[in-house]
Enzyme design. Structure first.
Site, PDB file in Angstrom:
ATOM      1  N   ARG A  88       0.819  -1.207   0.000  1.00 49.61           N
ATOM      2  CA  ARG A  88       0.000   0.000   0.000  1.00 49.61           C
ATOM      3  C   ARG A  88       0.854   1.258   0.000  1.00 49.61           C
ATOM      4  O   ARG A  88       0.312   2.364   0.008  1.00 49.61           O
ATOM      5  CB  ARG A  88      -0.870  -0.002   1.251  1.00 49.61           C
ATOM      6  CG  ARG A  88      -2.329  -0.405   0.982  1.00 49.61           C
ATOM      7  CD  ARG A  88      -3.067  -0.072   2.220  1.00 49.61           C
ATOM      8  NE  ARG A  88      -4.476  -0.072   2.216  1.00 49.61           N
ATOM      9  CZ  ARG A  88      -5.262  -1.136   2.377  1.00 49.61           C
ATOM     10  NH1 ARG A  88      -4.757  -2.329   2.421  1.00 49.61           N
ATOM     11  NH2 ARG A  88      -6.552  -0.977   2.468  1.00 49.61           N
ATOM     12  N   ARG A 127     -21.469  -2.114   2.626  1.00 45.28           N
ATOM     13  CA  ARG A 127     -20.814  -3.422   2.656  1.00 45.28           C
ATOM     14  C   ARG A 127     -21.049  -4.133   3.996  1.00 45.28           C
ATOM     15  O   ARG A 127     -20.993  -3.525   5.056  1.00 45.28           O
ATOM     16  CB  ARG A 127     -19.311  -3.167   2.472  1.00 45.28           C
ATOM     17  CG  ARG A 127     -18.435  -4.357   2.526  1.00 45.28           C
ATOM     18  CD  ARG A 127     -17.171  -4.097   1.799  1.00 45.28           C
ATOM     19  NE  ARG A 127     -16.227  -3.238   2.500  1.00 45.28           N
ATOM     20  CZ  ARG A 127     -15.032  -2.934   2.013  1.00 45.28           C
ATOM     21  NH1 ARG A 127     -14.653  -3.369   0.841  1.00 45.28           N
ATOM     22  NH2 ARG A 127     -14.222  -2.163   2.697  1.00 45.28           N
ATOM     23  N   ARG A 153     -17.752  -3.735   9.010  1.00 43.91           N
ATOM     24  CA  ARG A 153     -16.398  -3.420   9.483  1.00 43.91           C
ATOM     25  C   ARG A 153     -16.399  -2.063  10.178  1.00 43.91           C
ATOM     26  O   ARG A 153     -17.036  -1.124   9.718  1.00 43.91           O
ATOM     27  CB  ARG A 153     -15.451  -3.366   8.292  1.00 43.91           C
ATOM     28  CG  ARG A 153     -14.906  -4.717   7.913  1.00 43.91           C
ATOM     29  CD  ARG A 153     -14.099  -4.661   6.665  1.00 43.91           C
ATOM     30  NE  ARG A 153     -13.143  -3.556   6.617  1.00 43.91           N
ATOM     31  CZ  ARG A 153     -12.259  -3.401   5.639  1.00 43.91           C
ATOM     32  NH1 ARG A 153     -12.214  -4.252   4.637  1.00 43.91           N
ATOM     33  NH2 ARG A 153     -11.416  -2.391   5.643  1.00 43.91           N
TER      34      ARG A 153
HETATM   35  P1  AMP Z   1      -8.323  -3.472   3.993  1.00 52.53           P
HETATM   36  O1  AMP Z   1      -9.079  -4.599   4.575  1.00 52.53           O
HETATM   37  O2  AMP Z   1      -7.321  -3.917   2.970  1.00 52.53           O
HETATM   38  O3  AMP Z   1      -9.210  -2.369   3.482  1.00 52.53           O
HETATM   39  O4  AMP Z   1      -7.455  -2.831   5.194  1.00 52.53           O
HETATM   40  C1  AMP Z   1      -8.095  -2.273   6.335  1.00 52.53           C
HETATM   41  C2  AMP Z   1      -7.115  -1.406   7.100  1.00 52.53           C
HETATM   42  O5  AMP Z   1      -6.005  -2.199   7.549  1.00 52.53           O
HETATM   43  C3  AMP Z   1      -6.488  -0.263   6.301  1.00 52.53           C
HETATM   44  O6  AMP Z   1      -7.309   0.887   6.264  1.00 52.53           O
HETATM   45  C4  AMP Z   1      -5.195  -0.048   7.085  1.00 52.53           C
HETATM   46  O7  AMP Z   1      -5.444   0.644   8.287  1.00 52.53           O
HETATM   47  C5  AMP Z   1      -4.794  -1.465   7.453  1.00 52.53           C
HETATM   48  N1  AMP Z   1      -3.949  -2.094   6.398  1.00 52.53           N
HETATM   49  C6  AMP Z   1      -4.258  -3.163   5.621  1.00 52.53           C
HETATM   50  N2  AMP Z   1      -3.277  -3.465   4.772  1.00 52.53           N
HETATM   51  C7  AMP Z   1      -2.293  -2.556   5.013  1.00 52.53           C
HETATM   52  C8  AMP Z   1      -1.017  -2.317   4.446  1.00 52.53           C
HETATM   53  N3  AMP Z   1      -0.540  -3.065   3.440  1.00 52.53           N
HETATM   54  N4  AMP Z   1      -0.283  -1.295   4.958  1.00 52.53           N
HETATM   55  C9  AMP Z   1      -0.737  -0.537   5.969  1.00 52.53           C
HETATM   56  N5  AMP Z   1      -1.936  -0.682   6.519  1.00 52.53           N
HETATM   57  C10 AMP Z   1      -2.718  -1.687   6.063  1.00 52.53           C
END
Ligand code: AMP
Length: 208
Positions: A88, A127, A153
């Site tokens: 990310r 969602r 979530r």
């Molecule tokens: P997601 O489920 O991929 O939308 O991730 C939810 C949250 O987890 C994000 O908003 C970040 O706070 C954290 N997160 C997930 N993947 C990453 C990553 N690769 N780097 C940093 N934070 C992450």
């Protein structure tokens, strides 16, 4: 198949990743799911990560990088995987490049799922996840069955979604030129029926 799905929150990365991993018989590596699992277990890492996640901010690079390095050593990751939500930041992408070259492997492709910002807020706020199956639904666009045990979530509420979108544009979008410059990026239109988007992603992944 070693590939990455990138895209803004609500682009459908998680939903598409599940279908694609099943087709290819490879694990889905979702750093978001891994962090939520840590949080649910109440580990030190999970508690630290939750502070950032609840504000829509990224968890510090090193935390995520270490977690992914460990994950890549697992036996099921030896024949391939699909990353969803990782990398990310450019720092995470550079670190992944280092890990892959140490392991003597390389990426086959990076698929960018594109959706305009104004559609994303509605998509994310509607969602819901079924606690039992982990399947992701949308109250309007992909309604859950009546017996689903739904949860939202914590970071899918409107103010947090807007913060996550800002973070995406500032910190994650620089990955687009990064992977474009390496000849790995394939763009896919993320608007339309779920199955139609799956076809586009599969086509993009099978393209040389
Ligand atoms: P997601 O489920 O991929 O939308 O991730 C939810 C949250 O987890 C994000 O908003 C970040 O706070 C954290 N997160 C997930 N993947 C990453 C990553 N690769 N780097 C940093 N934070 C992450």
């Amino acid at each position: 198949m070693r590939a990455i799905l990138i895209g803004p929150p609500g682009a459908g990365k998680g939903t598409q990743a599940k279908v694609i991993c099943e087709r290819y018989g490879i694990p889905q590596i979702s750093t978001g799911d891994m962090l939520r699992a840590h949080k649910a277990k109440g580990t030190e890492l999970g508690l630290k990560a939750a502070e950032f996640m609840s504000k829509g901010l990224l968890v510090p690079d090193q935390v995520v990088i270490d977690m992914v390095e460990e994950r890549l050593k697992q036996p099921d990751a030896q024949k391939g995987y699909l990353f969803d939500g990782f990398p990310r930041t450019v720092a995470q992408a550079e670190s992944l490049d280092g890990s892959l070259s140490r392991l003597g492997t390389k990426l086959d492709g990076v698929v960018l799922i594109e959706v305009a910002d104004d559609l994303l807020v509605e998509r994310v706020c509607g969602r819901r996840t079924d606690r039992r199956s982990g399947q992701i639904f949308h109250l309007k666009y992909n309604p859950p069955p009546p017996d689903a045990d739904l949860e939202q979530r914590a970071d899918d509420r409107e103010e947090t979604v807007r913060d996550r979108l800002r973070v995406y544009h500032d910190q994650t979008a620089p990955l687009i030129p990064y992977y474009e410059g390496r000849g790995l990026l394939r763009r896919v239109d993320g608007v339309g029926e779920l199955a139609a988007v799956t076809e586009r992603v599969l086509n993009a992944l099978s393209r040389e």
